[in-house]
Design an enzyme around this catalytic site. Structure first.
Site, PDB file in Angstrom:
ATOM      1  N   ASP A 128       0.868  -1.174   0.000  1.00  0.00           N
ATOM      2  CA  ASP A 128       0.000   0.000   0.000  1.00  0.00           C
ATOM      3  C   ASP A 128       0.910   1.231   0.000  1.00  0.00           C
ATOM      4  O   ASP A 128       2.140   1.114   0.023  1.00  0.00           O
ATOM      5  CB  ASP A 128      -0.953  -0.026   1.199  1.00  0.00           C
ATOM      6  CG  ASP A 128      -0.220   0.013   2.528  1.00  0.00           C
ATOM      7  OD1 ASP A 128       1.006   0.246   2.552  1.00  0.00           O
ATOM      8  OD2 ASP A 128      -0.869  -0.208   3.556  1.00  0.00           O
TER       9      ASP A 128
ATOM     10  N   ASP B  81      -7.668  -7.580   0.178  1.00  0.00           N
ATOM     11  CA  ASP B  81      -6.792  -7.769   1.336  1.00  0.00           C
ATOM     12  C   ASP B  81      -7.580  -7.356   2.557  1.00  0.00           C
ATOM     13  O   ASP B  81      -8.496  -6.519   2.463  1.00  0.00           O
ATOM     14  CB  ASP B  81      -5.537  -6.887   1.252  1.00  0.00           C
ATOM     15  CG  ASP B  81      -5.825  -5.463   1.696  1.00  0.00           C
ATOM     16  OD1 ASP B  81      -6.430  -4.706   0.904  1.00  0.00           O
ATOM     17  OD2 ASP B  81      -5.495  -5.109   2.847  1.00  0.00           O
TER      18      ASP B  81
END
Lengths: 376, 376
Positions: A92, A271
């Site tokens: 991320d 996720d």
């Protein structure tokens, strides 16, 4: 990175596909275990490979940037080598943790200033340096630096934030195009749709993101407390705009029900910390339903944790034993539970893929959700 | 249980042997990982089998009695079935934990009264009920109920305590002989030599214990803070009295140096929390020396934890990565370190056995100790 769309379900928008990275192929729909600080909590990498069957894991840029730090990662030859994982990794951008974890943060046009939650030291994340950071981490898939708005969020704030996220995206892409794979292999970049729960903003953002023509696209700012109806409505609206021939990643989602629903709307990648975090609290996902293993009723239940589970520990250890471990605060409790839950999540998306290919996804989804969401 | 004395070292009192239990054969000298509450902390049973190569593990009667409790263990069919371990298990008598862990304890002729460290509930351990408890746990080897004297210990107290331990032993043996294997297989019983650091008491106790003719014998009350010279002197004195044709178990010992020295004095069996407890604190035993993995100097050390180690995690993960995990408080740090340290201990006793058989134990011992006790 080329995404191969293999099969589209005739009764929903679900798709089966696959994409290749420098570290191997990922078959979609896929769930990515969260490896926050270079470790999927309480799980050995050998287990991730052979028990969980994880195809790709996620790393958190914020955590890795602060500890062990970029110099160590670079000296190791990148995150893959540092942690000993040779399959794909997605990172991320660090934005989400800046907003949720750091003590003091200030978001301005330049970027996000924050203080480390570890030692209070001052840092700034900008669209440019976040690309550089993910390059140095060596992620196969890097994410755009965005602002993840909270829920609920005022329309005006959501609109302004989205516009800034778009301006940040342009800066990310400029930097991405100026730079190359830091370790000699290709690193992909995914932009992120924002816009809170406002349809017109989501539409506008999805169109903007789609127009960038990147190798994959993500949806952010959901699963932050909004009702499931909003999650699904926004997901559907955005999926219908994002290109069919690129993977779609719904960030931070979610429960088994959320995942199957989102798959039916056209999402390919997920996720979530839920399987590992809940595992450590004794909440287990199994093919037969949800178990709070700390419950008294499992004290003398010597049946396997999940007789039909896909990992060894779930089939060999009993509910009574796992309950004992959790009550005794023994690490092995978290270890077994985490492998169990991640195996369940990977089994779930793997079965979804199989049934999309076989053409009975919608029927399978209904039957499966009734079963796996039952509280045992 | 028949002990086969296979080879005796010509240059020391070291022996290589093996004994068979209902759950398999154990080759001595052997180290037994401590599985306190039905789990060797932070280690999967699959790892104990295939990475650590543990042949026998230890369970703590005190912990298991309190949690999960004897009814649960009995309903499971015994401890082996409860935890999913089909190799031998030895249980201590619970005495040591009563003295070290419980809040209030009172030792009297009848037994030891104590309050649970978990919930304050009141219990009594007697020689008789400790045999019954170990029968119900299903240990392959059960230990006598004794008083483990502290160090230093006044002569008079040590003498009186030893006499009571001997009276308790007779009661244990009576109960042992009155009862049978609780799950249909044979359960052995080992008495324990006490006598603190007093030679005459140790001699007297060793003669008393030897006279009982049980299947194996143990030495307790050492490794409680006394100098190594005392540990070795008492061990040698006692070994020379205990029968040659029975396994000798030195309880709660110790460092790699303690273990090799005690092997050279005729000890066959060991247990100690050191490898697992130190692992959780970042102290690693390796074939190349001792490492404090939290040390700054390992920050960029990308060499394997132990290049010549016998387990996969030690050879595949780097020192820098393990340091990062320990500094981040990640469970995987304790998991990797625990497997590493236990593998080292099992490697150490396995090599000792090999060199006893090959006839060069004393030379090997000197070279090995210089190496493995070096602080890296």
């Amino acid at each position: 990175m080329t995404f191969q769309l293999q099969v589209t379900d005739p009764h929903s928008k679900a798709r089966a596909g696959e994409f290749a990275t420098a570290h191997g192929v990922v078959q979609t729909p896929i769930f990515m275990p969260v490896g926050t600080a270079g470790t999927v909590k309480a799980v050995h990498f050998s287990e991730l490979r052979s028990q969980v069957n994880a195809q790709i894991i996620l790393g958190n840029t914020y955590h890795l940037y602060l500890r062990p730090g970029l110099n160590v990662l670079e000296n190791a030859g990148g995150l893959h080598k540092f942690i000993g994982w040779d399959r794909p990794i997605l990172t991320d951008s660090g934005g989400y943790q800046v907003y949720s974890l750091s003590d003091i943060r200030k978001i301005k046009e330049e970027g996000a200033e924050f203080r480390s939650h570890i030692d209070g030291s001052k840092h700034i994340f900008t669209p440019e340096n976040v690309i550089d950071t993910q390059r140095r981490i060596g992620a196969d898939i890097m994410m755009a630096f965005d602002e993840c708005t909270p829920y609920p969020c005022e329309y005006d704030y959501a609109k302004k934030s989205m516009a800034m996220t778009h301006r940040w995206l342009d800066r990310c892409i400029t930097r991405y195009n100026e730079t190359e794979g830091h370790y000699g292999y290709h690193q992909s970049f995914f932009p992120i749709v924002q816009g809170s729960t406002y349809k017109d903003l989501r539409k506008q953002s999805a169109e903007y993101i789609a127009s960038k023509g990147m190798e994959g696209n993500a949806i952010g700012g959901l699963s932050v407390g909004e009702p499931d109806e909003d999650l699904y409505e926004m997901t559907e609206l955005v999926c219908d705009i994002l290109p069919r021939d690129k993977p779609r990643y719904l960030m931070g989602v979610g429960t088994p029900a959320n995942i199957l629903e989102a798959i039916s709307l056209g999402i390919d990648m997920f996720d979530c910390v839920m399987p590992t975090r809940n595992a450590r609290n004794g909440m287990l996902f199994t093919t037969q339903g949800i178990i709070n293993i700390r419950n008294e009723k499992f004290k003398n239940d010597f049946s396997p944790i999940d007789e039909y589970g896909s990992c060894d520990v779930s089939r060999t250890h009993t509910k009574a034993y796992l309950r004992h471990l959790m009550h005794s605060g023994e690490m092995l409790g978290a270890m077994i539970s985490s492998v169990n839950n991640l195996s369940f999540y990977l089994w779930l998306v793997g079965e979804a893929r199989k049934h999309i290919i076989e053409g009975d996804f919608s029927i399978w989804k209904k039957v499966t959700l009734d079963k796996v969401m039952t509280r045992l």
